[in-house]
Design an enzyme around this catalytic site. Sequence first.
Site, PDB file in Angstrom:
ATOM      1  N   LYS A  44       0.876  -1.172   0.000  1.00 45.34           N
ATOM      2  CA  LYS A  44       0.000   0.000   0.000  1.00 45.34           C
ATOM      3  C   LYS A  44       0.909   1.217   0.000  1.00 45.34           C
ATOM      4  O   LYS A  44       1.618   1.471   0.976  1.00 45.34           O
ATOM      5  CB  LYS A  44      -0.920   0.007   1.221  1.00 45.34           C
ATOM      6  CG  LYS A  44      -1.773   1.274   1.262  1.00 45.34           C
ATOM      7  CD  LYS A  44      -2.593   1.421   2.528  1.00 45.34           C
ATOM      8  CE  LYS A  44      -2.989   2.881   2.676  1.00 45.34           C
ATOM      9  NZ  LYS A  44      -3.701   3.159   3.929  1.00 45.34           N
ATOM     10  N   GLY A  46      -8.160   9.207   9.187  1.00 47.36           N
ATOM     11  CA  GLY A  46      -8.518   9.339  10.596  1.00 47.36           C
ATOM     12  C   GLY A  46      -9.586  10.369  10.890  1.00 47.36           C
ATOM     13  O   GLY A  46      -9.935  10.594  12.038  1.00 47.36           O
ATOM     14  N   ALA A  76      -9.423   5.432   3.552  1.00 45.10           N
ATOM     15  CA  ALA A  76      -9.340   6.588   4.457  1.00 45.10           C
ATOM     16  C   ALA A  76     -10.620   7.411   4.496  1.00 45.10           C
ATOM     17  O   ALA A  76     -11.280   7.625   3.483  1.00 45.10           O
ATOM     18  CB  ALA A  76      -8.174   7.522   4.106  1.00 45.10           C
ATOM     19  N   GLY A  77     -10.945   7.882   5.690  1.00 42.96           N
ATOM     20  CA  GLY A  77     -12.054   8.797   5.879  1.00 42.96           C
ATOM     21  C   GLY A  77     -13.341   8.150   6.348  1.00 42.96           C
ATOM     22  O   GLY A  77     -14.261   8.836   6.781  1.00 42.96           O
ATOM     23  N   ASN A 101      -9.537   1.779   9.229  1.00 42.47           N
ATOM     24  CA  ASN A 101      -8.786   1.411  10.419  1.00 42.47           C
ATOM     25  C   ASN A 101      -9.351   2.122  11.637  1.00 42.47           C
ATOM     26  O   ASN A 101      -9.949   1.509  12.517  1.00 42.47           O
ATOM     27  CB  ASN A 101      -7.295   1.752  10.215  1.00 42.47           C
ATOM     28  CG  ASN A 101      -6.410   1.275  11.347  1.00 42.47           C
ATOM     29  OD1 ASN A 101      -6.858   0.989  12.435  1.00 42.47           O
ATOM     30  ND2 ASN A 101      -5.130   1.176  11.114  1.00 42.47           N
TER      31      ASN A 101
END
Lengths: 315, 253
Positions: free
Chosen positions: B93, B154, B181-182, B203
């Site tokens: 990644k 995040g 992400a987001g 995550n």
Amino acid sequence: MTVTVIGGGVMGLCVATELTRRGIPAAIRDRAPGPHACSWWAGGMLAPHCEGESADAAVTRHGLASADWWLAQGVPVARNGTLVVSAARDAASLDRFARRSTGHRMLDAQGLAALEPDLAGRFGRALFFADEAHLNPRQALSILSARLPRTEVLSGRIIDCRGLAARDALPDLRGVRGEMVVIRCPDVTLSRPVRLLHPRIPLYLVPRGDGIFMLGATMLESDRRGPPTVRAVLELLGAAFALHPALAEAEVLELGADARPAFPDNLPRIRRIGGTLHANGLYRHGFLLAPAVARMVADHLQHGTRPEFMDADHS
Amino acid sequence: MPVLYGTHVESALLLGTAGYPSPRILADAFARSGAGIATVSLRRETGGGQDFWALVQSLGARLLPNTAGCHSAKEAVTTAHMAREVFGTDWIKLEVIGHADTLQPDVFELVQAARILAAEGFKVFPYCTEDLTVCERLLDAGCQVLMPWGAPIGSGLGLNNPHGLRALRAAFPDVPLIIDAGIGLPSHAAAAMEMGYDAVLLNSAVARAGDPAMMAGAMADAVRAGRAAYLADPMERTDMAVPSTPVLGKAFL
């Protein structure tokens, strides 16, 4: 029964102290407390409610009696509570912290100024955990250590409290690296630990008296014990500056780093392997949980009970 | 189910391994999520993470190491080499950060690093924006998967630019697209899948939830529901009510 405790960090010293208190002679096999011990670098916050924000409920439950235990051993403990603040743009994180922890009340700017005049006007709100406390870890280690006999030989019951060094016997133990800074700033006076919430760098500042503060601490999944990185120091000092601009004038007295011993659930363990009893895995809760684990070890030796943090028999 | 560099993946949910309250809770979250791919950071700034990597490897998921924390193509390429050594995979990644506060990708360095790594045989999963030109350049560079952000890392803001993400889906119908992400809520993950995205990678939404394992289960449900909704070919939106029962013969005028 006599006992030899291997390891003179916070775990070993608390176990030996608790046994001695109960009339079971215990000697420490280790050097006097110093920078070689992980607990030398600890913050010394006795903050069971704050830790409950992210830790297992057992940490809060067993941490509540910690301040009393330390006081009973003649260790100075400041029972002034803990403050938690956030920058205005991270206000939601303060509400979340409040929602996910217990034993606090929300102060407005005036309430904060009444408790910590030097933080007046810095934050519109603060969470106050009135029942929490803090101590000076190095002083606490030295007081317990000075009262306990030392030995070179292993005799009687063996209790292994070596922290991360016990990985030879405890394969599921891992290191969680922490980095800290000690500063001196006579211009700023605080009476209690202050935590600054930040989405990426949770910081705490613990007053040690005489204008000295401990700034901590990073949490990295790494067992490296070498000196702090530039990144860690920048983040810690940057966050301190956000807490109070006068801290920019502080002298940097010390940079430290070590690796905390932790099991996969980040809770301590008492484990019997052959004739040896292991007490380990205090993670970031050394001074908070060592008294409770020491009591459990002593109960087990005295009465044969299987305390909460004890594993199935590995012998 | 998505096919990533020729590998059929069971679940359309990819889960990160950072920031959980404990490794035990991380393992519980993975079990509940059903995620078949775990991203893991090499944390090149410290080293000494072998114990944690061993824990991540024991999750049973396929590993997708990342280059988190890298700010230049050179750093990212070096980290990718180290990751291949440590984790024994040529999947990477690729993350090259351009801006410290928003963690926006530096798309220029990203394309450069992607070209180098793809030429070396890496299977590159680039963390990028939804910019069509950037995505074209990444495909030219040899990427066969694109991972546009939904919102800053995040932030939990969800899909900040749904129009741009729909345009990207339409522009590259045959390229596996993963929202990276987001994502903060299951509804964000479901919305991405409803648009026809092949998978979502998240995550913090799980790691920072009060009950990570429960949130992992919720995300798995959302991804399944969103995918099924896409395949079911949803009805069109209309501005006027369309009655589901006949109105003929009733005094509706």
